[in-house]
Write an enzyme that holds these catalytic residues in place. Sequence first.
Site, PDB file in Angstrom:
ATOM      1  NE  ARG A  47       4.370  -5.628   1.420  1.00  0.00           N
ATOM      2  CZ  ARG A  47       5.204  -5.812   2.084  1.00  0.00           C
ATOM      3  NH1 ARG A  47       6.223  -5.130   1.658  1.00  0.00           N
ATOM      4  NH2 ARG A  47       5.071  -4.634   3.176  1.00  0.00           N
ATOM      5  NE  ARG A  88       2.059 -10.451   3.903  1.00  0.00           N
ATOM      6  CZ  ARG A  88       2.082  -9.604   3.871  1.00  0.00           C
ATOM      7  NH1 ARG A  88       2.436  -8.760   5.007  1.00  0.00           N
ATOM      8  NH2 ARG A  88       2.131  -8.661   3.099  1.00  0.00           N
ATOM      9  CD  GLU A 128      -0.934  -7.663   9.432  1.00  0.00           C
ATOM     10  OE1 GLU A 128       0.126  -6.552   9.066  1.00  0.00           O
ATOM     11  OE2 GLU A 128      -0.540  -8.385   8.832  1.00  0.00           O
ATOM     12  CG  ASN A 159       3.360  -0.875   6.199  1.00  0.00           C
ATOM     13  OD1 ASN A 159       4.175   0.204   6.469  1.00  0.00           O
ATOM     14  ND2 ASN A 159       3.707  -1.532   4.943  1.00  0.00           N
ATOM     15  NE  ARG A 197      -1.073  -0.330   3.823  1.00  0.00           N
ATOM     16  CZ  ARG A 197      -0.491  -1.270   4.124  1.00  0.00           C
ATOM     17  NH1 ARG A 197      -0.827  -1.921   4.920  1.00  0.00           N
ATOM     18  NH2 ARG A 197       0.833  -1.865   3.043  1.00  0.00           N
ATOM     19  CB  CYS A 225       8.218  -7.011   7.950  1.00  0.00           C
ATOM     20  SG  CYS A 225       6.467  -7.161   8.380  1.00  0.00           S
TER      21      CYS A 225
END
Length: 589
Positions: free
Chosen positions: A320, A356, A454, A477, A488, A525
């Site tokens: 990340r 990413r 996502e 997520n 979230r 992931c």
Amino acid sequence: MEALAEGLTTSSSESLSSTLCLYGQGVVRGYAIGRAVVMSAAALEVAHYRLAPGDIEAEQHRFSQAVETAVRDLHQMVETLPDDAPREMGVLLSVHAMLLQDPMLVQSVCQLISDRQYNAEWALTTQGQILAEQFATMDDDYLRERSADVRQVIERVLRVLSGSRHWLPNLDAVDSDGSLIVVARDISPADMMRLRGGKFAAFLTDLGGATSHTAIVARSMNVPAVVGMGWVRMLVRDGDQLIVDGLNGMVLVNPPASVLAEYRERQTAFLRERDELKALRFAPAVTLDGVRIRMEANIELPEEAADALAAGAEGIGLFRSEFLFMGRRELPGEDEQYEAYTSAVRTMAGRPVTIRTLDIGADKTLDGEATVAANPALGLRAIRYCLANPELFNTQLRALLRAARHGPVRILLPMISSLQEIQAARRALDRAAEELRVARVPHEADVQVGAMVEIPAMAIAIEPFAEEMDFLSIGTNDLIQYVLAIDRGDKDVAALYDPMHPAVLRLIAHTINVGERAGKPVSVCGEMAGDVGITRMLLGLGLTGFSMHPQQLLDVKKEIRRAHTNALRVKVAAALNRAERIDLADLAP
Ligand code: PEP
Ligand code: MG
């Protein structure tokens, strides 16, 4: 309390009845025993300035209004306390309201404003200090403890005065010996990064959910954490002895010696079990029916690549990169980023490193850049942010292509919803490569480019993306957040955040099937990949690539090695065809 008492000896459970027991969502397994450090918003930097004589009355009025608001808030909290709130809560809140109305506090502050011409914040903290010192020197234990209450009510008024709800911990003063437990209302991911350096034994927060970025960072630190506790910051005081059970999301405050001893044993057993798992580090992740599963790691900073390697990761499935950008005034330049990416690539020694591109926005903000969007999770986040800031994106892409010279870097694009975004990102990548070529800067232009799955739109219409990309990585997520319309990070809706919802599982299954047909690797992931309780379900969906925090790898690998993929696939497919909920117990061996 019952669940806790279950495993304890009779004498322990008896003495436990007088111990305060608080619950939240456990996000990192393990036990911690230590002393509380209550992060106080009194550490907020307050402005100090002298008033012009003509401004005194208005300042006193501003202060009185803030006190009134704070008292009103407290009364409202008492009135709306949920049934499951600890009994002590209502009393505590009422005491705070009384303290705020105490003439000792209010009149003295107004006096300081007029006599010394202090601004309200300055006058309030000055008077607060005097009161806290008076309480702290009292002989009576009960009265001495009121100094913490004074500090808390002052924080409350300061927050009203500042109009800000942000909390900044001042940790410079904390001297950690490894057994301190941070207790806070909330910890932003950026503050969490600041806390990484300290040797804290656990984190407890009033707010947050299990897949909030705060929880993710705690997981990456491998420190037990319980979030969404609601009241912990009000009920725990500095120096309290705490036991944290990160698996069950439970905290015991000032437990008796027998319970402490019991938990020390549990902690030792847990650490022993961890050690035993290490034997699996270099064993292949193969199911009983011979399906080879790829096990990779998620990291936030390049140093963590060493943990990934030590846990037997076959590569980095998610770096990340935004964590390099957070909690600092100046953004990292190309060379700094190049060094960071190269460091992870070198550590992984030839294994793939999936980096990413910047996923900033929503709960991850750059320093000094307040989130002004009405709904940041749906706003200028991730790839949208990068395409709107081409120079910042270009700097990162150049650094990535330079780092790719040292090993297999794979570029992962976050929050993709359309092919146009991919085309724009590819153009930006071509531009970066061309610039490097012209300037004769060593780099590798031939890198794999993948996309995070996502956003529901992409998962539903995944076919062209599977054709276009070199690989796909499912970010459960966010996928769950957007499919179910559940923030979230919001504890109030945390119970509705449901990874097992058939709609979520269907999208994951669809993505895996389409990826398989297109011959493109698909992995998960998001936090689901590291949840050993649902490993069998993911295998049943046909998943062959997992990426998770390094310390979860071995537990999940152990579960994979005990599973029969084919049998699981048949059961899961049958349930999903009918859009039925899958009972995890049906998948158990
Ligand atoms: C996800 O959304 O599942 C993911 C892995 O990305 P992040 O948690 O950083 O949003
Ligand atoms: Mg995401």
